[in-house]
Design an enzyme around this catalytic site. Structure first.
Site, PDB file in Angstrom:
ATOM      1  CG  ASP A  35      -1.994   1.051   1.237  1.00  0.00           C
ATOM      2  OD1 ASP A  35      -2.115   1.880   0.161  1.00  0.00           O
ATOM      3  OD2 ASP A  35      -2.307   1.411   2.594  1.00  0.00           O
ATOM      4  N   GLY A  74      -9.833   7.505  -4.317  1.00  0.00           N
ATOM      5  CA  GLY A  74      -8.555   6.827  -4.367  1.00  0.00           C
ATOM      6  C   GLY A  74      -8.452   5.554  -4.301  1.00  0.00           C
ATOM      7  CB  ILE A 124       5.604   1.964   1.122  1.00  0.00           C
ATOM      8  CG1 ILE A 124       5.903   3.126   0.474  1.00  0.00           C
ATOM      9  CG2 ILE A 124       5.198   0.532   0.324  1.00  0.00           C
ATOM     10  CD1 ILE A 124       6.767   2.647  -0.969  1.00  0.00           C
ATOM     11  CG  ASP A 181      -6.016   5.796  -0.221  1.00  0.00           C
ATOM     12  OD1 ASP A 181      -6.758   6.195  -1.205  1.00  0.00           O
ATOM     13  OD2 ASP A 181      -5.760   6.502   0.576  1.00  0.00           O
ATOM     14  CG  ASP A 218      -6.495   5.533   5.893  1.00  0.00           C
ATOM     15  OD1 ASP A 218      -5.471   5.781   6.715  1.00  0.00           O
ATOM     16  OD2 ASP A 218      -6.146   5.359   4.884  1.00  0.00           O
TER      17      ASP A 218
END
Length: 259
Positions: free
Chosen positions: A6, A107, A12, A109, A129
């Site tokens: 991710d 997005g 990362i 994510d 998040d």
């Protein structure tokens, strides 16, 4: 077992997941200057620390909000596993209905987190998040993504405060004992930790009022661990959420029977 990556603006997140669960989660700094070989070495080192050889890895999947790094990291994974990764994006099956003006703008994510949240937690749900940005996503009773909010992350707020003032120091994300602080450092900690928690509480109240119903609150992201304990709303934390979402998307799109 697959390798999940991710790619965020600041870190990362790396992990391995199989049908038995998530085996580990680690973070390395996002650096657009690194080469694919440098990332391959970093990923290989993490696998070796957890005594996971590369040959049991049947595949990999990438979620990225840093487009210049996506291909670089994909080449790194190809060096380790021997084949390219699945990249979350247009054309990849997620099973997530998206009810915003332009679903293509959501997005990857946020998609990944929502996929895992829908599968594992009660609905309707508010997903928080806390990374470089703080995102709040609302998912309805049917598992559809309704929309949400994007705010500056607590780390960005602190960096801006330090850089734009002459006398304020860089601080940690510890909460002070009292909201009425007696020194500069504790005053800053109040603003960052208690201010961020109050913001989350306020946004939850506003979103629940708008929907006319209560939401199950779920948080992920490294900074959430420092903030949500001070919220008045009950918020569950799941560090592994992005990796679990990536695994579920991988399984929806696999063509070789790997798991």
């Amino acid at each position: 077992m697959i390798l999940t990556i991710d790619i965020g603006n600041t870190v990362i997140t790396v992990g391995t997941v199989s049908k038995t669960g998530t085996h580990f989660v680690e973070h390395i700094s996002t650096d657009v200057k690194k080469t694919d070989l440098e990332y391959a070495i970093a990923f290989r080192t993490i696998l070796e620390l957890y005594e996971i050889p590369s040959h049991p890895l049947t595949g990999s999947i990438i979620s990225s909000v840093v487009p210049p790094l996506t291909a670089v990291v994909n080449r790194a994974l190809t060096k380790i596993i021997g084949k390219p990764a699945l990249v979350v994006g247009p054309g990849v099956k997620t099973g997530l209905p998206i009810k915003i003006d332009n679903p293509a703008q959501l997005g990857s994510d946020m998609v990944v987190n929502a996929v895992a949240a829908v599968a594992e937690y009660p609905l309707p749900l508010l997903l928080i998040d806390m990374g470089t940005a703080t995102t709040l996503s609302v998912i309805d009773e049917s598992g559809a993504y309704l929309g949400g909010s994007i705010l500056p992350g607590a780390g960005i707020a602190l960096d801006s405060l330090v850089k734009r003032t002459a006398q304020l120091p860089r601080i940690s994300f510890d909460a002070p004992e009292k909201a009425i602080a007696k020194n500069t450092v504790d005053s800053m900690k109040c603003g960052i930790v208690y201010g961020s928690s109050a913001m989350l509480d306020g946004m939850i109240d506003r979103m629940e009022q708008e929907l006319g119903k209560s939401l199950f609150a779920l948080a992920t992201g490294d900074l959430a661990k420092a903030v949500i304990p001070y919220c008045t709303h009950k918020i569950q934390y799941d560090e592994m959420l992005p990796l679990k979402g990536l695994y579920r998307i991988y399984m929806k799109n696999r063509t070789d029977g790997s798991c």
